[in-house]
Design an enzyme around this catalytic site. Structure first.
Site, short mmCIF file in Angstrom:
data_model
loop_
_atom_site.label_atom_id
_atom_site.label_comp_id
_atom_site.label_asym_id
_atom_site.label_seq_id
_atom_site.Cartn_x
_atom_site.Cartn_y
_atom_site.Cartn_z
N ASN A 32 0.83 -1.22 0.00
CA ASN A 32 0.00 0.00 0.00
C ASN A 32 0.86 1.27 0.00
O ASN A 32 0.33 2.37 0.06
CB ASN A 32 -0.98 0.00 1.18
CG ASN A 32 -0.28 0.09 2.52
OD1 ASN A 32 0.95 0.16 2.59
ND2 ASN A 32 -1.05 0.10 3.59
N GLY A 36 6.52 1.57 2.26
CA GLY A 36 7.41 1.17 1.16
C GLY A 36 7.54 2.26 0.11
O GLY A 36 6.94 3.33 0.21
N TYR A 141 3.21 -4.99 19.26
CA TYR A 141 3.84 -5.46 18.01
C TYR A 141 4.16 -6.97 18.11
O TYR A 141 3.71 -7.76 17.29
CB TYR A 141 5.13 -4.65 17.74
CG TYR A 141 6.01 -5.29 16.71
CD1 TYR A 141 5.56 -5.48 15.41
CD2 TYR A 141 7.30 -5.74 17.04
CE1 TYR A 141 6.36 -6.10 14.47
CE2 TYR A 141 8.10 -6.34 16.11
CZ TYR A 141 7.64 -6.53 14.82
OH TYR A 141 8.43 -7.15 13.88
N PHE A 169 15.72 -11.93 13.93
CA PHE A 169 16.46 -11.15 14.89
C PHE A 169 16.71 -9.79 14.20
O PHE A 169 15.76 -9.26 13.64
CB PHE A 169 17.67 -11.94 15.41
CG PHE A 169 17.20 -12.99 16.42
CD1 PHE A 169 16.37 -14.03 16.02
CD2 PHE A 169 17.46 -12.85 17.76
CE1 PHE A 169 15.83 -14.93 16.94
CE2 PHE A 169 16.93 -13.75 18.70
CZ PHE A 169 16.12 -14.79 18.28
#
Ligand code: UDP
Length: 323
Positions: A32, A36, A141, A169
């Site tokens: 969307n 990005g 989160y 990680f």
């Protein structure tokens, strides 16, 4: 094989798209563009601007393209922000992901590969962390990612749908073309390199009183190219489950700053700040399961190589993807 990559305009997704295409896969990107960048989408991929929460738009993608597997990177991923806006995190990372999963299942996908996180472990009871340790996230989160891990397990039990959930990680580094450009940068390595580029005055060290040798937090940094090769290996039929992705080496914040100084040849001013809420003192992966089941071996495990690749990219793109 046709792969749908959500978040293919983002940091890890863009590299995944590039590497899938290099290996002959067909790729449809759904993003969307909230985080990005259109320029981060490899020109060989089909691009659809859509939100994963939009059932009609996602349904239309599956109608138009025959998708074999989904790699799902699109997510909100800032710990601090999730503590302020938990609803947005659960909506996007759980509801949006479920919309994608359910639509994909009905369309007959064979595999769902999911970006999970070591934040699902919370304060681990020991390090290095193995996949079987209890998961007690410290923030919405991590909780949203854990909730979706559980949904994937149920889809596997009930429908036999294959899934792989990778607990990342610290993703870092870049390929020649694609690197890290977040609208709001919170990550250590890009923030330190911004100081060298003159985009920030000093770097900040969040907490110097942790129970670690130099008092700063220890993390396990993994090159995004290596993260991505694990995803591609996971496409193999029969691979199902939860996998840590890290190198098994821990570096403190101060050690990372020193490495950035070594790689760039510049002295980097740093100031000490209070701890950042929600940070665990030490997170290091044991990734033997991925090595063994996926026959996966990181190619760039050294912190120096990781930081060098990030520096190369930032030097060439001082303003990120902005032209
Ligand atoms: N950190 C820091 N200064 C920064 C950014 C991060 O000291 O400008 C610390 C952060 O508190 C954590 C470590 O660096 O201990 C890695 O943080 P990052 O946000 O890169 O990744 P995380 O481990 O939170 O996913």
């Amino acid at each position: 094989m046709n792969i749908l990559v959500t978040g293919g305009a983002g940091y890890i997704g863009s590299v995944c798209v590039e590497q899938l295409l290099n290996r002959g896969f067909n790729v449809v990107v759904v993003d969307n563009l909230s985080e990005g960048h259109r320029d981060a989408v490899d020109t060989r991929a089909v691009f659809v601007e859509a939100n994963i929460e939009d059932s009609d738009a996602i349904g239309a993608v599956f109608k138009k393209h025959s998708i074999d597997a989904i790699m799902h990177f699109a997510a909100l991923a800032l710990v601090g922000e999730s503590m302020e806006q938990p609803g947005r995190y659960f909506k996007n990372n759980v509801y949006g992901a479920l919309n994608l999963l359910e639509t994909g299942r009905i369309a007959g996908i064979k595999k769902f590969i999911f970006s999970s996180t070591c934040a699902t472990y919370g304060m681990p009871e020991r390090v290095p962390i193995t996949e079987d340790l209890p998961q007690n996230p410290l923030n919405p989160y991590g909780e949203s990612k854990l909730m979706f891990e559980k949904i994937l397990s149920w889809y596997n039990k009930i429908y036999g749908l294959e899934f792989v959930a990778f607990r990342y990680f610290n993703a870092a580094g870049a390929t020649e073309k694609f690197g890290e450009d977040h609208k709001k940068e919170t990550h250590l390595i890009p923030n330190v390199l911004k100081v060298v580029l003159g985009k920030k005055e000093v770097c900040e060290i969040y907490g110097t009183d942790y129970p670690t040798p130099d008092g700063t937090c220890i993390r396990d940094y993994i090159h995004i190219y290596d993260l991505v090769t694990a995803h591609i290996a996971a496409l193999k039929p029969g691979i199902v489950g939860f996998y840590n992705l890290g190198n098994g080496d821990g570096y403190s914040v101060k050690e990372v700053i020193n490495m950035c100084e070594k790689v760039t040849g510049k002295k980097i001013p740093a100031i000490e700040r209070p701890r950042r809420p929600g940070d665990a003192p030490k997170l290091i992966a044991k990734a033997d399961k991925a090595h063994c089941d996926l026959n996966w071996k990181p190619q760039y495990p050294s912190l120096e190589k990781i930081v060098s690749s990030a520096w190369e990219w930032h030097r060439k793109h001082p303003d990120g993807y902005k032209r």
